[in-house]
Design an enzyme around this catalytic site. Structure first.
Site, PDB file in Angstrom:
ATOM      1  N   TRP A 134       0.780  -1.396   0.048  1.00 21.15           N
ATOM      2  CA  TRP A 134      -0.158  -0.148  -0.061  1.00 21.15           C
ATOM      3  C   TRP A 134       1.054   1.276   0.137  1.00 21.15           C
ATOM      4  O   TRP A 134       1.832   1.307   0.783  1.00 21.15           O
ATOM      5  CB  TRP A 134      -1.000  -0.065   1.203  1.00 21.15           C
ATOM      6  CG  TRP A 134      -1.733   1.218   1.343  1.00 21.15           C
ATOM      7  CD1 TRP A 134      -2.483   1.785   0.505  1.00 21.15           C
ATOM      8  CD2 TRP A 134      -2.039   1.863   2.815  1.00 21.15           C
ATOM      9  NE1 TRP A 134      -3.252   2.885   1.053  1.00 21.15           N
ATOM     10  CE2 TRP A 134      -3.049   3.081   2.294  1.00 21.15           C
ATOM     11  CE3 TRP A 134      -1.641   1.817   3.933  1.00 21.15           C
ATOM     12  CZ2 TRP A 134      -3.515   3.614   3.312  1.00 21.15           C
ATOM     13  CZ3 TRP A 134      -1.955   2.424   4.825  1.00 21.15           C
ATOM     14  CH2 TRP A 134      -2.961   3.423   4.561  1.00 21.15           C
ATOM     15  N   ASP A 215      -0.819  -5.499   9.194  1.00 17.30           N
ATOM     16  CA  ASP A 215      -1.673  -4.659   8.786  1.00 17.30           C
ATOM     17  C   ASP A 215      -2.881  -5.698   8.407  1.00 17.30           C
ATOM     18  O   ASP A 215      -2.778  -6.384   7.415  1.00 17.30           O
ATOM     19  CB  ASP A 215      -1.259  -3.828   7.569  1.00 17.30           C
ATOM     20  CG  ASP A 215      -2.250  -2.857   7.341  1.00 17.30           C
ATOM     21  OD1 ASP A 215      -3.396  -2.788   8.038  1.00 17.30           O
ATOM     22  OD2 ASP A 215      -1.967  -1.936   6.400  1.00 17.30           O
ATOM     23  N   LYS A 250     -13.805  -1.083   5.889  1.00 18.07           N
ATOM     24  CA  LYS A 250     -14.157  -2.058   4.947  1.00 18.07           C
ATOM     25  C   LYS A 250     -15.412  -2.819   5.453  1.00 18.07           C
ATOM     26  O   LYS A 250     -16.307  -2.830   4.883  1.00 18.07           O
ATOM     27  CB  LYS A 250     -13.043  -2.846   4.301  1.00 18.07           C
ATOM     28  CG  LYS A 250     -12.354  -2.175   3.361  1.00 18.07           C
ATOM     29  CD  LYS A 250     -11.388  -1.036   3.815  1.00 18.07           C
ATOM     30  CE  LYS A 250     -10.281  -0.330   2.954  1.00 18.07           C
ATOM     31  NZ  LYS A 250      -9.579   0.549   3.509  1.00 18.07           N
TER      32      LYS A 250
END
Length: 402
Positions: A134, A215, A250
């Site tokens: 990311w 993560d 999310k």
């Protein structure tokens, strides 16, 4: 007139994701599609408000009787629920008091508090990030003062994991450094470790003095809520000390509420108390005190058996829609006569995939068809639906054939 003290400040380069969205918003083409944005969209192209969130918000608004500050580490019921979701309700790591959880401003806030905490006590450490990762990972850790290094991860030839190269690199990482890992649904590639590979990785880390930082932003978007926590629970069972940044952006579709958590697994309960005291100091110099609404909503859902089960079903519906779009994308590209094999898209996981589309192809798709894709070729599968999938595949077919 006195010259402004900011007169010589240059404009920052546009964020590769946010800048793409700005260009998309300014595009007048009615057929435009944004495959760069990192949010889940339903079959109508909207970011949904989950039914469980609506109900929890209703209950909280009726229940809330104060707007006073929260504790520095956040809503206690939320932090407890986060630990149960990560490790399992009856996990030994919780019973032993080895897990410390603090509420954070989304997954990004959790990563930053963790980075600031680590920089304070391990100032000479370097952080190792997968190649690719990311985009914000490098920027975030560098902003905290770390030197960011990379380890091999993605194989562009197989469109899969280069596990041997990854493991060889990790074995050479100096003790005391920090290893950043994606626990599930790797962003941006959609390529994850198998359970056997996670076991091999944990065995190697158990023989070293590296600090793992996981993560975990997409729990439930690969196989399921429980199944996707495999890596986190394996690390907890191993006895290793590590950090986890988790997010409900999310799987609760709570993007604008910024609901995340940082969890640190320590050696024992006494160590946990000392670690928590220091993490609170870091929070105090960042946002001082977390916001209430989103965390209260998540806590209500996770702590109510009926709402929790309904939420699990809603996550399953999102996950199944993503898998459906993966299959449709591959099938329609074949129907359009694309000779290139995109079958690997069906083997990748989560919201994102590395499409293998070259930068010059991406540029043409944007210029000729208003199809917005990050120049790395990363696409957001969750932005596809049955109304735009035909247009997307037709555009890709035309560019690849010409």
């Amino acid at each position: 007139m006195q010259l402004s003290p900011f007169a010589k400040i240059e404009a920052a380069p546009p964020d590769p994701i946010l800048g793409l969205t700005e260009a998309f918003n300014a595009d007048s083409n009615p057929n435009k599609v944004n495959l760069g944005v990192g949010v889940y969209q339903d079959e109508t192209g909207r970011v949904p408000v989950l039914a469980t969130v609506r109900e929890a918000e209703r209950r909280w608004l009726e229940k809330e009787d104060s707007k006073s500050y929260l504790p520095i580490d956040g809503v206690p019921a939320y932090n407890k629920a986060v630990q149960g979701l990560l490790f399992g309700t009856n996990a030994q790591v919780i019973a032993q008091g080895r897990a410390v959880t603090v509420q954070a401003l989304g997954g990004t806030g959790a990563l930053r508090v963790g980075a600031d905490f680590l920089k304070r006590f391990f100032p000479q450490a370097k952080v190792w990030i997968s190649n690719p990762s990311w985009e914000n990972h490098r920027a975030l850790f560098e902003a905290a003062g770390f030197i960011a290094m990379t380890y091999p991860y993605y194989d562009p030839v197989t469109h899969g994991l280069d596990f041997d190269a990854m493991m060889n690199a990790i074995r050479e990482i100096p003790d005391g450094d920090i290893l950043l890992l994606h626990a599930s649904c790797h962003n941006p590639t959609g390529v994850d470790l198998s359970e056997a590979q996670w076991h091999e990785l944990v065995a190697v880390l158990s023989a070293k003095q590296i600090i793992p930082f996981l993560d975990f932003a997409y729990q439930g978007f690969y196989r399921g809520i429980e199944e996707d926590a495999f890596a986190v629970r394996l690390f907890a069972q191993s006895g290793l000390g590590f950090l986890v940044a988790s997010s409900f952006s999310k799987n609760f579709s709570l993007y604008r509420e910024r609901v995340g958590a940082l969890t640190i697994v320590t050696g024992d309960a006494e160590e946990s108390k000392r670690v928590l005291s220091q993490v609170k100091r870091v929070i105090r110099t960042n946002w001082s005190n977390p916001s209430s609404h989103g965390a209260q909503v998540v806590a209500l859902v996770l702590n109510d058996p009926e709402l929790r089960q309904q939420w699990i079903q809603e996550v399953a519906q999102m996950r199944e829609r993503i898998w459906k779009m993966r299959r449709l994308f591959v099938e329609k590209l074949r129907e359009k006569g694309v000779g290139r094999d995109f079958g690997f898209i069906e083997r990748q996981n989560g919201m994102f995939s590395f499409s293998g589309l070259e930068p010059e192809v991406v540029d043409r798709l944007r210029a000729e068809f208003s199809l917005y894709i990050v120049r790395s070729g990363r696409i957001c599968i969750a932005a596809m639906n049955e109304r735009n999938i035909d247009y997307i595949c037709q555009a890709i077919a035309k560019v690849l054939r010409s």
